[in-house]
Design an enzyme around this catalytic site. Structure first.
Site, PDB file in Angstrom:
ATOM      1  N   GLY A  42      -1.540  21.526 -11.544  1.00 38.07           N
ATOM      2  CA  GLY A  42      -2.396  20.508 -12.129  1.00 38.07           C
ATOM      3  C   GLY A  42      -3.840  20.683 -11.702  1.00 38.07           C
ATOM      4  N   CYS A  43      -4.736  20.011 -12.408  1.00 40.12           N
ATOM      5  CA  CYS A  43      -6.172  20.176 -12.139  1.00 40.12           C
ATOM      6  C   CYS A  43      -6.576  19.565 -10.802  1.00 40.12           C
ATOM      7  CB  CYS A  43      -6.987  19.586 -13.286  1.00 40.12           C
ATOM      8  SG  CYS A  43      -6.522  17.901 -13.754  1.00 40.12           S
TER       9      CYS A  43
END
Length: 340
Positions: free
Chosen positions: A145-146
């Protein structure tokens, strides 16, 4: 190398297409999304006219495997876990940008509030934090994920050096609005977010267990982190500000040496002499990291910035593909930031 993209109409899917169209060693052969009719992608997204006129097609796993050599899933959470099963069963390479294959089933169900992937499928995926994962020759990659990417890159060097008190970690992470996805919602409505600052999912963000799980690979005694997330009125970008207490005081030179030793052969992590800003990385696959130590409070502040759609999603997915297939790691990814 022939590529198919599933989930082309989202922000990450479009960014993935943009990067792959410039990649010297791949050809995008099909685009897929859930929509009522097939149409050229350039009809729905006119900026692609004359650049890519492939039709957006309905999903068909057998047709994808007939035409492509690898498939990317840039779908919302809860989709890839079902659609990817046909590929996994026959060993067809998959890179999943969603959270569906990052966590064990019981943890995924708790944090995502969705039914998890089948256990035997989830266990085949390797977590692809590109700077630390050995994905060469792998077939199934769960793209990070970011928020997780920024936080992990900020903290791992300190864990490797055993430099910080593990119970003191606080992460204050901020994202541009594309991080909330493309589906319209009141929380991302212009009137709600413009000229505003919104904290959301406090202590409940689904990247928390992902981050803890990965940090425990570097120090298994770590139990938990304090993690908050906020939306800022920008299109792109992640700013992760990470606070922790040092076990022993360190000079700026000693801290710099810790980070440079960790990332000296990592082309997409840059250690800055000053605290970084988003303009340094937006539009690129870079993560920039800077830090400052307060000798009075014994608190180290580390700031990591990245583009949530590139290093936080599509760019890292392509970086993982390059590593998986033995291509040069930087292929297709050496875009420069547009500073203003």
């Amino acid at each position: 190398m022939r590529i198919s993209i599933v989930g082309i109409t989202g922000y990450s899917g479009m960014e993935l297409l943009r990067i792959l169209l410039q990649h010297p060693q791949v050809e995008v052969v099909s685009l897929h999304a859930s929509q009522d009719r097939e149409a050229p992608v350039s009809e729905l997204y006119p900026h692609l006219k004359g650049i890519c006129d492939l039709k957006i097609e309905a999903f068909d796993s057998q047709e994808i495997m007939r035409r492509a050599d690898l498939v990317f899933f840039a779908t919302s959470s809860g989709v890839a876990k079902d659609l990817s099963k046909d590929f996994v069963e026959v060993g067809f390479p998959v890179i999943d940008l969603s959270g569906d294959h990052r966590l064990p089933g019981n943890i995924y169900k708790k944090w995502y509030q969705k039914e998890p992937a089948e256990d035997h499928v989830q266990k085949k995926f390797i977590y692809g934090l590109s700077e630390f994962a050995d994905v060469r020759g792998e077939r199934f990659i769960a793209n990070p994920g970011c928020y997780a990417t920024a936080t992990e890159l900020a903290l791992i060097p300190l864990l490797q050096a055993q430099a910080i008190e593990l119970d003191s970690i606080i992460v204050d992470a901020k994202s541009g609005l594309t991080g909330a996805g493309k589906n319209p919602a009141a929380s991302s409505h212009f009137v709600h977010v413009h000229d505003n600052y919104v904290t959301y999912k406090l202590n409940q963000h689904q990247h928390i267990p992902e981050i803890v799980q990965q940090l425990q690979r570097f120090d298994e005694s770590l139990q938990q982190i304090q993690f908050s997330t906020s939306l800022i009125p920008l299109n792109r970008g992640i700013v992760a500000t990470v606070y922790s207490k040092l076990k022993e005081p360190l000079t700026q030179e000693e801290l710099t040496a810790i980070y440079q030793e960790c990332y000296q052969e990592k082309p997409f992590v840059r250690i800055q002499a000053t605290l970084p800003s988003l303009h340094q990385v937006v539009g690129t696959n870079y993560t920039d990291i800077g830090f400052d130590y307060n000798h009075v409070t014994n608190i180290l502040t580390v700031v990591a910035v990245l583009d949530n759609l590139i290093k936080g999603a599509a760019g890292q997915a392509v970086q993982n593909m390059n590593l998986m297939l033995g291509f040069p790691e930087t292929d297709g990814l050496l875009s420069q930031p547009s500073y203003v």
